[in-house]
Design a protein around this motif. Structure first.
Motif, PDB file in Angstrom:
ATOM      1  N   GLY A 123       3.444  -2.381  -5.818  1.00 12.39           N
ATOM      2  CA  GLY A 123       3.474  -3.602  -5.004  1.00 12.39           C
ATOM      3  C   GLY A 123       4.002  -3.337  -3.608  1.00 12.39           C
ATOM      4  N   ARG A 124       5.097  -2.569  -3.512  1.00 13.40           N
ATOM      5  CA  ARG A 124       5.636  -2.203  -2.190  1.00 13.40           C
ATOM      6  C   ARG A 124       4.605  -1.414  -1.394  1.00 13.40           C
ATOM      7  NH1 ARG A 124      10.420  -1.446  -4.818  1.00 13.40           N
ATOM      8  NH2 ARG A 124      10.008   0.753  -5.171  1.00 13.40           N
ATOM      9  N   ALA A 125       3.921  -0.476  -2.057  1.00 10.25           N
ATOM     10  CA  ALA A 125       2.918   0.339  -1.370  1.00 10.25           C
ATOM     11  C   ALA A 125       1.754  -0.521  -0.881  1.00 10.25           C
ATOM     12  CB  ALA A 125       2.416   1.454  -2.281  1.00 10.25           C
ATOM     13  N   HIS A 129       1.042  -0.613   3.058  1.00  8.14           N
ATOM     14  CA  HIS A 129      -0.187  -0.021   3.585  1.00  8.14           C
ATOM     15  C   HIS A 129      -1.217  -1.053   4.000  1.00  8.14           C
ATOM     16  CE1 HIS A 129       1.047   4.091   3.075  1.00  8.14           C
ATOM     17  NE2 HIS A 129       1.677   3.671   1.995  1.00  8.14           N
ATOM     18  N   SER A 130      -1.051  -2.290   3.607  1.00  9.61           N
ATOM     19  CA  SER A 130      -1.927  -3.329   4.147  1.00  9.61           C
ATOM     20  C   SER A 130      -1.274  -3.974   5.355  1.00  9.61           C
ATOM     21  CB  SER A 130      -2.244  -4.381   3.085  1.00  9.61           C
ATOM     22  OG  SER A 130      -1.071  -5.030   2.662  1.00  9.61           O
ATOM     23  N   ARG A 131       0.005  -3.688   5.577  1.00 10.97           N
ATOM     24  CA  ARG A 131       0.751  -4.262   6.696  1.00 10.97           C
ATOM     25  C   ARG A 131       0.177  -3.823   8.036  1.00 10.97           C
ATOM     26  NH1 ARG A 131       6.777  -3.147   6.360  1.00 10.97           N
ATOM     27  NH2 ARG A 131       6.608  -4.699   4.732  1.00 10.97           N
ATOM     28  N   SER A 132      -0.371  -2.626   8.119  1.00 10.70           N
ATOM     29  CA  SER A 132      -0.876  -2.154   9.403  1.00 10.70           C
ATOM     30  C   SER A 132      -1.910  -3.121   9.972  1.00 10.70           C
ATOM     31  CB  SER A 132      -1.465  -0.751   9.269  1.00 10.70           C
ATOM     32  OG  SER A 132      -2.530  -0.757   8.347  1.00 10.70           O
ATOM     33  N   LEU A 133      -2.726  -3.722   9.112  1.00 10.93           N
ATOM     34  CA  LEU A 133      -3.679  -4.723   9.596  1.00 10.93           C
ATOM     35  C   LEU A 133      -2.936  -5.978  10.034  1.00 10.93           C
ATOM     36  CD1 LEU A 133      -6.472  -4.414   6.892  1.00 10.93           C
ATOM     37  CD2 LEU A 133      -6.470  -3.488   9.207  1.00 10.93           C
TER      38      LEU A 133
END
Length: 162
Positions: A123-125, A129-133
């Motif tokens: 979940g953290r990953a 990794h979707s945070r960059s968008l």
């Protein structure tokens, strides 16, 4: 037989799916999980490694211990939608699922604690990794807010979309 099936169905991961990821060194999480097959619904115990936004699996830990290792499968967690418990779906203890837009994968951990640890790590990953968008969208939003404040003072955006 399994290798033949994997070749025929295109399940073998491509090198570009995991190139540049040093999965053999300091993973974010690694350990045994039992995974349900995608096409033949048998359960196989595999060694999983979570690193740099990829969930990779191998036949055993020794298969993941060198640069020349080739994973049996790879999931880019940035493309995952959910990771959650699945005991009610599978009617098995310590079960969880990982969903992408194209399929749902099922796993069994060795204990409820292991299941929760994997769910939390994945979940953290996913978020990381979707945070960059999302960060790009926030930056664009902030920039447009700043341009509105620096504009004509009426609170309207000074851009070509008006």
């Amino acid at each position: 037989m399994e290798d033949l099936w994997r070749s025929a169905t295109g399940q073998d991961p491509r090198p570009e799916d995991y190139s540049g990821i040093e999965f053999w060194s300091n993973p974010e999480r690694s350990g045994w999980l039992t995974k349900q097959g995608d096409y033949i619904k048998t359960w196989r115990r595999r060694w999983f490694v979570l690193k740099q936004g990829k969930l990779l699996w191998f036949k055993d830990p020794s298969s993941a211990s060198s640069r020349s290792a080739v994973p049996r499968g790879v999931v880019n967690v940035a493309h995952c939608l959910t990771v959650k418990g699945a005991e009610d779906v599978l009617h098995r203890p310590s079960a969880f699922e990982l969903s992408t837009p194209h399929n749902t994968m099922f796993f069994l951990a060795d204990s409820d604690k292991e299941k929760e640890d994997w769910i939390n790590s994945i979940g953290r990953a996913i978020v990381q990794h979707s945070r960059s968008l999302a960060d790009n969208e926030v930056v664009d939003y902030d920039n447009s807010r700043n341009s509105a404040r620096d504009g004509d003072g009426d609170g309207n955006k000074n851009d070509a979309t008006r």
